[in-house]
Design a protein around this motif. Structure first.
Motif, PDB file in Angstrom:
ATOM      1  N   ALA A 152       0.837  -1.207   0.000  1.00  0.00           N
ATOM      2  CA  ALA A 152       0.000   0.000   0.000  1.00  0.00           C
ATOM      3  C   ALA A 152       0.871   1.256   0.000  1.00  0.00           C
ATOM      4  CB  ALA A 152      -0.941  -0.014   1.199  1.00  0.00           C
ATOM      5  N   ALA A 153       1.941   1.252   0.780  1.00  0.00           N
ATOM      6  CA  ALA A 153       2.844   2.410   0.822  1.00  0.00           C
ATOM      7  C   ALA A 153       3.512   2.611  -0.536  1.00  0.00           C
ATOM      8  CB  ALA A 153       3.886   2.227   1.919  1.00  0.00           C
ATOM      9  N   ASP A 154       3.957   1.520  -1.149  1.00  0.00           N
ATOM     10  CA  ASP A 154       4.580   1.608  -2.471  1.00  0.00           C
ATOM     11  C   ASP A 154       3.580   2.107  -3.520  1.00  0.00           C
ATOM     12  OD1 ASP A 154       6.865   0.613  -1.286  1.00  0.00           O
ATOM     13  OD2 ASP A 154       6.623  -1.418  -2.097  1.00  0.00           O
ATOM     14  N   LEU A 155       2.336   1.653  -3.418  1.00  0.00           N
ATOM     15  CA  LEU A 155       1.306   2.090  -4.365  1.00  0.00           C
ATOM     16  C   LEU A 155       0.982   3.570  -4.181  1.00  0.00           C
ATOM     17  CD1 LEU A 155      -1.154  -0.925  -4.369  1.00  0.00           C
ATOM     18  CD2 LEU A 155       0.439  -0.243  -6.179  1.00  0.00           C
ATOM     19  N   ARG A 156       0.956   4.030  -2.929  1.00  0.00           N
ATOM     20  CA  ARG A 156       0.706   5.454  -2.689  1.00  0.00           C
ATOM     21  C   ARG A 156       1.785   6.305  -3.357  1.00  0.00           C
ATOM     22  NH1 ARG A 156      -1.170   3.595   2.165  1.00  0.00           N
ATOM     23  NH2 ARG A 156       0.799   3.870   3.242  1.00  0.00           N
ATOM     24  N   ALA A 157       3.026   5.841  -3.327  1.00  0.00           N
ATOM     25  CA  ALA A 157       4.114   6.581  -3.974  1.00  0.00           C
ATOM     26  C   ALA A 157       3.886   6.649  -5.483  1.00  0.00           C
ATOM     27  CB  ALA A 157       5.461   5.933  -3.656  1.00  0.00           C
ATOM     28  N   VAL A 158       3.459   5.544  -6.084  1.00  0.00           N
ATOM     29  CA  VAL A 158       3.161   5.523  -7.528  1.00  0.00           C
ATOM     30  C   VAL A 158       2.018   6.488  -7.830  1.00  0.00           C
ATOM     31  CG1 VAL A 158       2.221   4.098  -9.402  1.00  0.00           C
ATOM     32  CG2 VAL A 158       4.038   3.195  -7.943  1.00  0.00           C
ATOM     33  N   GLU A 159       0.966   6.432  -7.021  1.00  0.00           N
ATOM     34  CA  GLU A 159      -0.190   7.303  -7.237  1.00  0.00           C
ATOM     35  C   GLU A 159       0.186   8.772  -7.067  1.00  0.00           C
ATOM     36  OE1 GLU A 159      -3.188   5.946  -4.546  1.00  0.00           O
ATOM     37  OE2 GLU A 159      -3.506   4.074  -5.659  1.00  0.00           O
ATOM     38  N   GLN A 160       0.990   9.076  -6.064  1.00  0.00           N
ATOM     39  CA  GLN A 160       1.396  10.462  -5.838  1.00  0.00           C
ATOM     40  C   GLN A 160       2.229  10.983  -7.010  1.00  0.00           C
ATOM     41  OE1 GLN A 160       0.227  12.564  -3.556  1.00  0.00           O
ATOM     42  NE2 GLN A 160      -1.060  10.839  -2.998  1.00  0.00           N
ATOM     43  N   ARG A 161       3.082  10.117  -7.544  1.00  0.00           N
ATOM     44  CA  ARG A 161       3.883  10.510  -8.707  1.00  0.00           C
ATOM     45  C   ARG A 161       2.969  10.838  -9.892  1.00  0.00           C
ATOM     46  NH1 ARG A 161       6.941   6.072  -9.271  1.00  0.00           N
ATOM     47  NH2 ARG A 161       5.999   5.385 -11.202  1.00  0.00           N
ATOM     48  N   LEU A 162       1.954  10.010 -10.091  1.00  0.00           N
ATOM     49  CA  LEU A 162       1.013  10.242 -11.193  1.00  0.00           C
ATOM     50  C   LEU A 162       0.173  11.490 -10.933  1.00  0.00           C
ATOM     51  CD1 LEU A 162      -0.209   9.219 -13.858  1.00  0.00           C
ATOM     52  CD2 LEU A 162      -1.770   7.817 -12.487  1.00  0.00           C
ATOM     53  N   LEU A 163      -0.358  11.605  -9.726  1.00  0.00           N
ATOM     54  CA  LEU A 163      -1.204  12.758  -9.397  1.00  0.00           C
ATOM     55  C   LEU A 163      -0.432  14.070  -9.425  1.00  0.00           C
ATOM     56  CD1 LEU A 163      -3.348  11.181  -6.547  1.00  0.00           C
ATOM     57  CD2 LEU A 163      -4.184  11.942  -8.781  1.00  0.00           C
ATOM     58  N   SER A 164       0.859  14.021  -9.176  1.00  0.00           N
ATOM     59  CA  SER A 164       1.662  15.251  -9.200  1.00  0.00           C
ATOM     60  C   SER A 164       1.695  15.858 -10.606  1.00  0.00           C
ATOM     61  CB  SER A 164       3.087  14.976  -8.697  1.00  0.00           C
ATOM     62  OG  SER A 164       3.832  14.245  -9.652  1.00  0.00           O
TER      63      SER A 164
END
Length: 145
Positions: free
Chosen positions: A106-118
């Motif tokens: 979940a933590a790794d996925l949040r990082a991926v999502e944050q990169r995309l959302l940025s």
């Protein structure tokens, strides 16, 4: 030539496929499949009384859920236990290692999502996008028969 379509179905499909492609290496790095992760997230909320219950909640074919639970059980992330009322019915529970790998994933996925959302720019834009998607999902639920 750049894609020119803007209908919701096409955009959602591109988002789903693209996000899946970004998330797959994260899953593999954590020893999970995409469905394996979804099952662990569901089990972390509460054990499933049966694999059939899991299949229904996740909208998965019964034979697919058996394979996913088999994989999770072999990895030590989930276990089948005898039902409390009906011993023939096998409940599915997450294990301590399953909780750890789910949290890490979940933590790794949040990082991926944050990169995309940025890529959307301002934090308000990212929040608005997530809120809009949530509203669309809720609207679809109310349309289901």
């Amino acid at each position: 030539m750049a894609d020119q379509r803007s209908d919701l179905h096409w955009l959602a499909l591109r988002l789903c496929r693209g996000l899946g492609a970004l998330e797959l290496p994260v899953m593999r790095g954590n020893g999970l499949s995409l469905w394996g992760y979804e099952v662990l997230v569901r089990l972390a909320d509460h054990p499933a009384d049966s694999q059939l219950e899991l299949a229904g909640e996740l909208d998965l074919d019964k034979s697919k859920i058996v394979r996913v639970v088999d994989e999770l059980e072999a990895a030590g992330y989930a276990e089948r236990v005898g039902g409390k009322v009906d011993r023939r019915r096998r409940a599915v529970e997450i294990t301590a290692p399953g909780r750890r790998v789910m949290r890490s994933t979940a933590a790794d996925l949040r990082a991926v999502e944050q990169r995309l959302l940025s890529r959307l720019g301002a934090a308000d834009d990212a929040e608005a996008a997530l809120r809009g998607l949530g509203l669309l999902v809720a609207a679809l639920r109310s349309e289901e028969v």
